[in-house]
Design a protein around this motif. Structure first.
Motif, PDB file in Angstrom:
ATOM      1  N   MET A 147       0.847  -1.198   0.000  1.00 52.58           N
ATOM      2  CA  MET A 147       0.000   0.000   0.000  1.00 52.58           C
ATOM      3  C   MET A 147       0.885   1.251   0.000  1.00 52.58           C
ATOM      4  SD  MET A 147      -2.840   1.182   2.819  1.00 52.58           S
ATOM      5  CE  MET A 147      -3.785  -0.327   2.607  1.00 52.58           C
ATOM      6  N   ARG A 148       0.619   2.169  -0.926  1.00 48.34           N
ATOM      7  CA  ARG A 148       1.424   3.377  -1.032  1.00 48.34           C
ATOM      8  C   ARG A 148       1.056   4.351   0.079  1.00 48.34           C
ATOM      9  NH1 ARG A 148       3.549   4.956  -6.754  1.00 48.34           N
ATOM     10  NH2 ARG A 148       5.418   4.765  -5.505  1.00 48.34           N
ATOM     11  N   LYS A 149       2.086   4.986   0.637  1.00 51.55           N
ATOM     12  CA  LYS A 149       1.897   5.906   1.763  1.00 51.55           C
ATOM     13  C   LYS A 149       2.098   7.335   1.284  1.00 51.55           C
ATOM     14  CE  LYS A 149       3.671   4.790   5.710  1.00 51.55           C
ATOM     15  NZ  LYS A 149       4.668   4.442   6.753  1.00 51.55           N
ATOM     16  N   ILE A 150       1.121   8.188   1.583  1.00 55.01           N
ATOM     17  CA  ILE A 150       1.165   9.577   1.121  1.00 55.01           C
ATOM     18  C   ILE A 150       0.911  10.499   2.309  1.00 55.01           C
ATOM     19  CG2 ILE A 150       0.058  11.306  -0.352  1.00 55.01           C
ATOM     20  CD1 ILE A 150      -0.423   9.148  -2.406  1.00 55.01           C
ATOM     21  N   LEU A 151       1.711  11.558   2.392  1.00 53.72           N
ATOM     22  CA  LEU A 151       1.564  12.583   3.416  1.00 53.72           C
ATOM     23  C   LEU A 151       0.995  13.837   2.769  1.00 53.72           C
ATOM     24  CD1 LEU A 151       2.086  13.788   6.266  1.00 53.72           C
ATOM     25  CD2 LEU A 151       4.406  14.344   5.475  1.00 53.72           C
ATOM     26  N   VAL A 152      -0.105  14.341   3.331  1.00 54.50           N
ATOM     27  CA  VAL A 152      -0.724  15.578   2.867  1.00 54.50           C
ATOM     28  C   VAL A 152      -0.601  16.612   3.977  1.00 54.50           C
ATOM     29  CG1 VAL A 152      -2.822  16.696   2.022  1.00 54.50           C
ATOM     30  CG2 VAL A 152      -2.352  14.301   1.423  1.00 54.50           C
ATOM     31  N   VAL A 153      -0.001  17.752   3.670  1.00 55.32           N
ATOM     32  CA  VAL A 153       0.196  18.805   4.664  1.00 55.32           C
ATOM     33  C   VAL A 153      -0.751  19.957   4.330  1.00 55.32           C
ATOM     34  CG1 VAL A 153       1.857  20.341   5.765  1.00 55.32           C
ATOM     35  CG2 VAL A 153       2.615  18.127   4.855  1.00 55.32           C
ATOM     36  N   GLY A 154      -1.687  20.223   5.226  1.00 54.91           N
ATOM     37  CA  GLY A 154      -2.662  21.299   5.002  1.00 54.91           C
ATOM     38  C   GLY A 154      -4.063  20.758   4.910  1.00 54.91           C
ATOM     39  N   LEU A 171      -7.815  10.040  -1.848  1.00 50.12           N
ATOM     40  CA  LEU A 171      -6.818   8.961  -1.793  1.00 50.12           C
ATOM     41  C   LEU A 171      -7.227   7.903  -0.785  1.00 50.12           C
ATOM     42  CD1 LEU A 171      -3.603  11.164  -1.915  1.00 50.12           C
ATOM     43  CD2 LEU A 171      -4.308   9.515  -3.667  1.00 50.12           C
ATOM     44  N   GLN A 172      -7.750   8.342   0.333  1.00 43.25           N
ATOM     45  CA  GLN A 172      -8.204   7.415   1.367  1.00 43.25           C
ATOM     46  C   GLN A 172      -9.272   6.476   0.807  1.00 43.25           C
ATOM     47  OE1 GLN A 172     -10.755   9.013   4.560  1.00 43.25           O
ATOM     48  NE2 GLN A 172      -9.265   8.221   6.025  1.00 43.25           N
ATOM     49  N   ALA A 173     -10.206   7.042   0.023  1.00 43.80           N
ATOM     50  CA  ALA A 173     -11.277   6.233  -0.550  1.00 43.80           C
ATOM     51  C   ALA A 173     -10.759   5.206  -1.551  1.00 43.80           C
ATOM     52  CB  ALA A 173     -12.301   7.148  -1.221  1.00 43.80           C
ATOM     53  N   LYS A 174      -9.575   5.463  -2.120  1.00 46.00           N
ATOM     54  CA  LYS A 174      -8.986   4.543  -3.097  1.00 46.00           C
ATOM     55  C   LYS A 174      -7.997   3.565  -2.464  1.00 46.00           C
ATOM     56  CE  LYS A 174     -11.149   6.154  -6.696  1.00 46.00           C
ATOM     57  NZ  LYS A 174     -12.109   5.308  -7.445  1.00 46.00           N
ATOM     58  N   THR A 198     -18.854  22.597 -11.678  1.00 47.44           N
ATOM     59  CA  THR A 198     -17.779  21.628 -11.919  1.00 47.44           C
ATOM     60  C   THR A 198     -17.082  21.246 -10.627  1.00 47.44           C
ATOM     61  OG1 THR A 198     -17.397  22.490 -14.156  1.00 47.44           O
ATOM     62  CG2 THR A 198     -15.603  21.235 -13.145  1.00 47.44           C
ATOM     63  N   ALA A 199     -16.752  22.238  -9.807  1.00 42.66           N
ATOM     64  CA  ALA A 199     -16.089  21.953  -8.531  1.00 42.66           C
ATOM     65  C   ALA A 199     -17.010  21.184  -7.592  1.00 42.66           C
ATOM     66  CB  ALA A 199     -15.635  23.260  -7.875  1.00 42.66           C
ATOM     67  N   LEU A 200     -18.288  21.541  -7.565  1.00 38.16           N
ATOM     68  CA  LEU A 200     -19.229  20.804  -6.727  1.00 38.16           C
ATOM     69  C   LEU A 200     -19.326  19.342  -7.144  1.00 38.16           C
ATOM     70  CD1 LEU A 200     -22.201  23.336  -6.357  1.00 38.16           C
ATOM     71  CD2 LEU A 200     -20.523  22.688  -4.620  1.00 38.16           C
ATOM     72  N   GLN A 201     -19.231  19.079  -8.448  1.00 42.89           N
ATOM     73  CA  GLN A 201     -19.336  17.699  -8.920  1.00 42.89           C
ATOM     74  C   GLN A 201     -18.168  16.852  -8.426  1.00 42.89           C
ATOM     75  OE1 GLN A 201     -22.107  16.457 -10.487  1.00 42.89           O
ATOM     76  NE2 GLN A 201     -21.076  14.524  -9.967  1.00 42.89           N
ATOM     77  N   TYR A 202     -16.984  17.452  -8.314  1.00 47.92           N
ATOM     78  CA  TYR A 202     -15.852  16.699  -7.753  1.00 47.92           C
ATOM     79  C   TYR A 202     -16.150  16.274  -6.324  1.00 47.92           C
ATOM     80  CZ  TYR A 202     -13.050  18.220 -11.757  1.00 47.92           C
ATOM     81  OH  TYR A 202     -12.558  18.433 -13.027  1.00 47.92           O
ATOM     82  N   GLU A 203     -16.803  17.138  -5.560  1.00 49.21           N
ATOM     83  CA  GLU A 203     -17.177  16.775  -4.191  1.00 49.21           C
ATOM     84  C   GLU A 203     -18.243  15.688  -4.183  1.00 49.21           C
ATOM     85  OE1 GLU A 203     -16.276  21.183  -2.223  1.00 49.21           O
ATOM     86  OE2 GLU A 203     -18.262  20.274  -2.030  1.00 49.21           O
ATOM     87  N   ARG A 204     -19.204  15.791  -5.103  1.00 51.74           N
ATOM     88  CA  ARG A 204     -20.236  14.752  -5.183  1.00 51.74           C
ATOM     89  C   ARG A 204     -19.628  13.407  -5.543  1.00 51.74           C
ATOM     90  NH1 ARG A 204     -22.886  18.819  -8.824  1.00 51.74           N
ATOM     91  NH2 ARG A 204     -24.109  20.181  -7.467  1.00 51.74           N
ATOM     92  N   ASP A 205     -18.679  13.409  -6.478  1.00 55.48           N
ATOM     93  CA  ASP A 205     -18.056  12.156  -6.907  1.00 55.48           C
ATOM     94  C   ASP A 205     -17.378  11.435  -5.747  1.00 55.48           C
ATOM     95  OD1 ASP A 205     -18.880  12.712  -9.476  1.00 55.48           O
ATOM     96  OD2 ASP A 205     -16.927  13.457 -10.154  1.00 55.48           O
ATOM     97  N   LEU A 206     -16.859  12.218  -4.785  1.00 58.20           N
ATOM     98  CA  LEU A 206     -16.200  11.627  -3.610  1.00 58.20           C
ATOM     99  C   LEU A 206     -17.152  11.499  -2.427  1.00 58.20           C
ATOM    100  CD1 LEU A 206     -12.809  13.596  -3.751  1.00 58.20           C
ATOM    101  CD2 LEU A 206     -13.215  11.224  -4.426  1.00 58.20           C
TER     102      LEU A 206
END
Length: 429
Positions: free
Chosen positions: A1-8, A20-23, A52-60
């Motif tokens: 499993m790939r490990k990713i750090l997100v800052v912010g 990423l968590q959902a994937k 368009t931006a709202l749809q990205y939130e809906r997709d997740l």
């Protein structure tokens, strides 16, 4: 499993971490505040998310507040006329209709809610204000480090891209108030809309329906030309004084908006914000002291003035673009070449057209743009297209920047409207 750090833990950081968590990625998120600290703090921004931006939130499946937030169906533009009485003080006034509704959710509500969701879904949260030294240490344990914290020491790792950054100083002084008690616009009492009020030579007032901690509210947002009559909020700490000054300026420069704000009250003690920043595009790859590389996200790499309302939208689009690039990359190394290509994909599809349009709106509008905005008051298709450009700024390239393109477009629309009128008249006979 790939490990990713997100800052912010803003729009872009949380959106990409949750995506990423959902994937199935192992994601660690660093935030300088807890969800409760965000929720009980001061407002962080203005924001209107378009379709368009709202749809990205809906997709997740992150659209937690879609049913509660006002559905913004239009975008209006008013231009103040010089030396006129308050009842006839608009030289231009029109409302464009959005194809898909927009929404605004106070980031204290959204970011706190998303942060809680990240933890509830098993994500590792580190509450710590990260430094470059911290990332130098932590980065060795991760396959990829994404920096989505657009302020503070970490930004210094990402050098200014001079070719893409025409400004070296703030172009507007910003002042925000979240209020209850604003009356609807009498011209369109049943239509939720963003209102863009342009005062030539002075600045802009934006009025935006939103959902805040205490329910439906409106955002009053002044953008003042530095050194001008709106650049007066620096040093004001008292929220009540901030709102009183906001209303005083509305009465003077946008009396049609002030008329519906006489009963406005702040939503809470943290409902005001003032400041300024320089629009900038930065190089996307940062190098840590130990040689490791990190990739900038959102306003770390592209920070536009909020005059076109693109900040949260650009952050969402950047997060969506990066998420796609990460997923397509599989198990390959996240090297510098990949980082640059990932940013370029976002820049040329979203960052560049948004930056071009925003920078154009910060300057003195040329005659053909004034003519275009004026024509929108007579030609509804022009008003509608301009309004929907807030969702897709790339569309402005077809008719906004070049005088000949503008003239051709207006002639085409005028001919089409005339044909419709003629056809309607004939059928009525």
């Amino acid at each position: 499993m790939r490990k990713i750090l997100v800052v912010g833990a803003g729009q872009s950081g949380l959106q990409i971490a949750l995506g990423l968590q959902a994937k199935g990625y192992e994601v660690t998120l660093m935030s300088n505040r807890t969800a409760d600290e965000i929720r009980t703090g001061r407002v962080m921004s203005t924001q209107v998310m378009f379709d368009t931006a709202l749809q990205y939130e809906r997709d997740l499946r992150l659209n937690f507040w879609e049913r509660q937030a006002p559905r913004i169906q239009g975008l209006g533009v008013s231009v103040a006329a010089p030396d006129t009485s308050p009842d006839t003080s608009r030289a231009i006034d029109w409302l464009g209709r959005l194809k898909g509704y927009a929404q605004s959710v106070d980031q204290r509500v959204k970011m706190a809610g998303w942060l809680d969701a990240f933890v509830q879904r098993g994500g590792q949260l580190v509450v710590h204000g990260a430094s470059v030294a911290d990332l130098d240490y932590f980065s060795r344990a991760y396959d990829l480090v994404l920096v989505a914290a657009g302020k503070g020491e970490l930004v210094s790792m990402f050098g200014r891209d001079a070719a893409r950054s025409p400004y070296d100083a703030p172009q507007r002084a910003l002042a925000v108030s979240y209020v209850h008690g604003l009356e609807p616009r009498p011209e369109h009492p049943e239509t939720e809309a963003v209102r863009c009020n342009l005062v030539p030579g002075v600045g802009e007032l934006f009025v935006m329906p939103t959902l805040t901690l205490s329910g439906r509210a409106d955002i009053l947002f002044w953008e003042g030309i530095p050194g001008g009559p709106l650049d007066v909020f620096n040093g004001i700490k008292d929220p009540a004084e901030h709102l009183a000054l906001t209303l005083e300026l509305m009465e003077k420069f946008t009396p049609w908006e002030y008329a519906r704000a006489t009963k406005a009250e702040l939503t809470d003690a943290g409902a005001t914000l003032a400041g300024r920043y320089t629009p900038i595009v930065r190089n996307p790859v940062g190098r840590l002291p130990g040689g490791g590389l990190v990739l900038g996200v959102g306003d770390v790499v592209v920070a536009n003035d909020p005059i076109t309302g693109q900040g949260a939208n650009s952050a969402a689009k950047c997060a969506a673009s990066y998420l796609s690039s990460i997923l397509m990359h599989g198990d390959n190394p996240f090297d510098e070449s990949w980082m640059k290509a990932t940013f370029d994909k976002y820049w040329f599809t979203t960052g560049k057209p948004t930056t071009q349009w925003t920078n154009a709106m910060l300057g003195v509008p040329p005659e053909h743009v004034l003519g275009l905005i004026g024509a929108a008051g007579q030609l509804q298709p022009v008003a509608d297209r301009f309004a929907n450009g807030f969702d897709n700024p790339a569309d402005f390239d077809a008719y906004f920047y070049d005088p000949e393109d503008t003239a051709d477009y207006l002639a085409e629309v005028s001919a089409g409207v005339s044909a419709e009128v003629s056809a309607g008249a004939s059928s009525a006979e």
